[in-house]
Design a protein around this motif. Structure first.
Motif, mmCIF file in Angstrom:
data_model
loop_
_atom_site.group_PDB
_atom_site.id
_atom_site.type_symbol
_atom_site.label_atom_id
_atom_site.label_comp_id
_atom_site.label_asym_id
_atom_site.label_seq_id
_atom_site.Cartn_x
_atom_site.Cartn_y
_atom_site.Cartn_z
ATOM 1 N N LYS A 22 10.023 -7.494 8.647
ATOM 2 C CA LYS A 22 9.111 -7.433 7.512
ATOM 3 C C LYS A 22 8.771 -5.971 7.237
ATOM 4 N N THR A 23 9.081 -5.542 6.026
ATOM 5 C CA THR A 23 9.036 -4.123 5.689
ATOM 6 C C THR A 23 8.162 -3.880 4.464
ATOM 7 N N LEU A 24 7.325 -2.844 4.549
ATOM 8 C CA LEU A 24 6.586 -2.382 3.378
ATOM 9 C C LEU A 24 7.341 -1.219 2.763
ATOM 10 N N PHE A 25 7.708 -1.361 1.488
ATOM 11 C CA PHE A 25 8.301 -0.273 0.728
ATOM 12 C C PHE A 25 7.151 0.378 -0.044
ATOM 13 N N TYR A 26 6.712 1.520 0.447
ATOM 14 C CA TYR A 26 5.454 2.126 0.002
ATOM 15 C C TYR A 26 5.686 3.105 -1.146
ATOM 16 N N ASN A 27 4.888 2.946 -2.214
ATOM 17 C CA ASN A 27 5.065 3.764 -3.408
ATOM 18 C C ASN A 27 3.929 4.743 -3.668
ATOM 19 N N GLY A 28 3.098 5.015 -2.652
ATOM 20 C CA GLY A 28 2.040 6.007 -2.797
ATOM 21 C C GLY A 28 0.691 5.452 -3.186
ATOM 22 N N GLU A 29 0.546 4.140 -3.248
ATOM 23 C CA GLU A 29 -0.733 3.538 -3.615
ATOM 24 C C GLU A 29 -1.828 3.866 -2.602
ATOM 25 N N ILE A 30 -3.065 3.850 -3.043
ATOM 26 C CA ILE A 30 -4.208 3.981 -2.146
ATOM 27 C C ILE A 30 -4.448 2.609 -1.524
ATOM 28 N N LEU A 31 -4.171 2.463 -0.241
ATOM 29 C CA LEU A 31 -4.284 1.159 0.414
ATOM 30 C C LEU A 31 -5.617 0.949 1.111
ATOM 31 N N ARG A 32 -6.311 2.052 1.424
ATOM 32 C CA ARG A 32 -7.603 1.937 2.097
ATOM 33 C C ARG A 32 -8.554 2.949 1.492
ATOM 34 N N GLU A 33 -9.854 2.735 1.738
ATOM 35 C CA GLU A 33 -10.845 3.672 1.220
ATOM 36 C C GLU A 33 -11.830 4.061 2.313
ATOM 37 N N GLY A 34 -12.570 5.102 2.051
ATOM 38 C CA GLY A 34 -13.580 5.558 3.009
ATOM 39 C C GLY A 34 -12.954 6.014 4.309
ATOM 40 N N ASP A 35 -13.481 5.490 5.426
ATOM 41 C CA ASP A 35 -12.985 5.895 6.740
ATOM 42 C C ASP A 35 -11.790 5.060 7.177
ATOM 43 N N GLY A 36 -11.221 4.302 6.274
ATOM 44 C CA GLY A 36 -10.041 3.514 6.587
ATOM 45 C C GLY A 36 -10.324 2.075 6.948
ATOM 46 N N THR A 37 -11.573 1.681 7.030
ATOM 47 C CA THR A 37 -11.906 0.327 7.477
ATOM 48 C C THR A 37 -11.866 -0.702 6.358
ATOM 49 N N ASN A 38 -11.784 -0.253 5.117
ATOM 50 C CA ASN A 38 -11.829 -1.180 3.984
ATOM 51 C C ASN A 38 -10.482 -1.257 3.267
ATOM 52 N N PRO A 39 -9.704 -2.320 3.517
ATOM 53 C CA PRO A 39 -8.411 -2.467 2.830
ATOM 54 C C PRO A 39 -8.610 -2.788 1.360
ATOM 55 N N LEU A 40 -7.771 -2.218 0.506
ATOM 56 C CA LEU A 40 -7.907 -2.430 -0.930
ATOM 57 C C LEU A 40 -6.874 -3.399 -1.484
ATOM 58 N N ILE A 41 -5.659 -3.394 -0.938
ATOM 59 C CA ILE A 41 -4.582 -4.206 -1.498
ATOM 60 C C ILE A 41 -4.139 -5.292 -0.536
#
Length: 269
Positions: A22-41
């Motif tokens: 299972k692979t994530l093909f990452y395109n530069g999206e902001i996936l987390r916010e703040g200190d990294g504890t809050n997932p966005l997508i």
């Protein structure tokens, strides 16, 4: 309707199975916010399902905390457009074993690979100018750290933070281990870059270099003998281990050994 080939599909962003993982093909999206504890997508369950991350062409920056605590990711491959890895981007990826950095990478941020406890090696491309403090701190198995020899330590040239390799196998093998803070960043930098500088480590340097050249490696083996492939340096690392770990090496060790044996026996190569 045109059938999409696997080669074409791999440039499409998103998550899917690729080569059995299972692979994530990452395109530069902001996936987390703040200190990294809050997932966005992607939620936590989804992030824990990833085994591979492929950073797609066009991505220039991997933002703060992007892949923090993706605990089952084993491999990261970056396109050669990536210039910066920001604060904590891959921190606590505890299963991460293999990283191929962008060949145009310029900056590795604070805590970027901190606590990647399965990571054993990193090969820094010549383009990199700065590696910030604690970048590989708490990477307990980390032992192979190739930094280009021709780079200089100094302002706006190439700087390694003082505690880049703190709490790693590499640091434990260093002359600074057990001396608390009785050393400075320049001493650490110099030691890292000179690990393989002795003449006896010529093959180690060739195998750990950026894009090693097969004929150069073979020439050294031919001169020093096949056993030189298994000769350890002061850290206990052999040229064969450097070559196997080097993500920029395109040298088949088995073919090289066969070439050596055939030549020694007078057979055509």
């Amino acid at each position: 309707m045109r059938v999409q080939t696997e080669e074409w599909r791999r440039f499409i962003p998103g998550v899917r199975m690729y080569k059995g993982k299972k692979t994530l093909f990452y395109n530069g999206e902001i996936l987390r916010e703040g200190d990294g504890t809050n997932p966005l997508i992607y939620n936590r369950e989804e992030r824990l399902s990833w085994k591979v991350i492929i950073v797609l062409p066009g991505v220039r920056v991997i933002p703060d905390w992007t892949f923090w605590s993706c605990k089952n990711v084993e491999k990261v491959i970056m396109s050669d457009t990536v210039r910066r890895i920001e604060w904590g981007a891959f921190s606590t990826c505890i299963s991460l074993e293999f990283v191929k950095l962008s060949q145009t990478l310029e900056f590795i941020g604070v805590n970027s690979f901190q606590s990647c406890v399965s990571l054993t090696s990193i090969f820094i491309p010549p383009s990199c100018r700065e590696i910030c403090n604690w970048a590989f701190n708490w990477c307990s198995e980390f032992i192979i750290f190739h930094v280009p020899q021709h780079t200089l330590i100094g302002r706006n040239v190439f700087e390694l933070g003082k505690d880049v390799i703190r709490r790693t196998k590499l640091f434990e093998a260093s002359p600074f281990y057990g001396h608390d803070n009785d050393y400075n960043a320049e001493e650490v930098n110099t030691w890292i870059k000179n690990i393989n500088m002795n003449e006896e480590y010529e093959l180690h340097r060739a195998c750990s270099s950026f894009n090693p050249i097969e004929d150069i490696v073979y020439g050294i083996v031919r001169r020093k003998g096949l056993s030189s492939f298994q000769a350890p340096n002061a850290l206990g690392i052999t040229p064969a281990q450097y070559l196997a770990a080097n993500p920029y090496a395109d040298i088949d060790q088995h073919k090289l050994i066969k070439r050596y044996i055939a030549e020694m026996m007078g057979e055509p190569v």
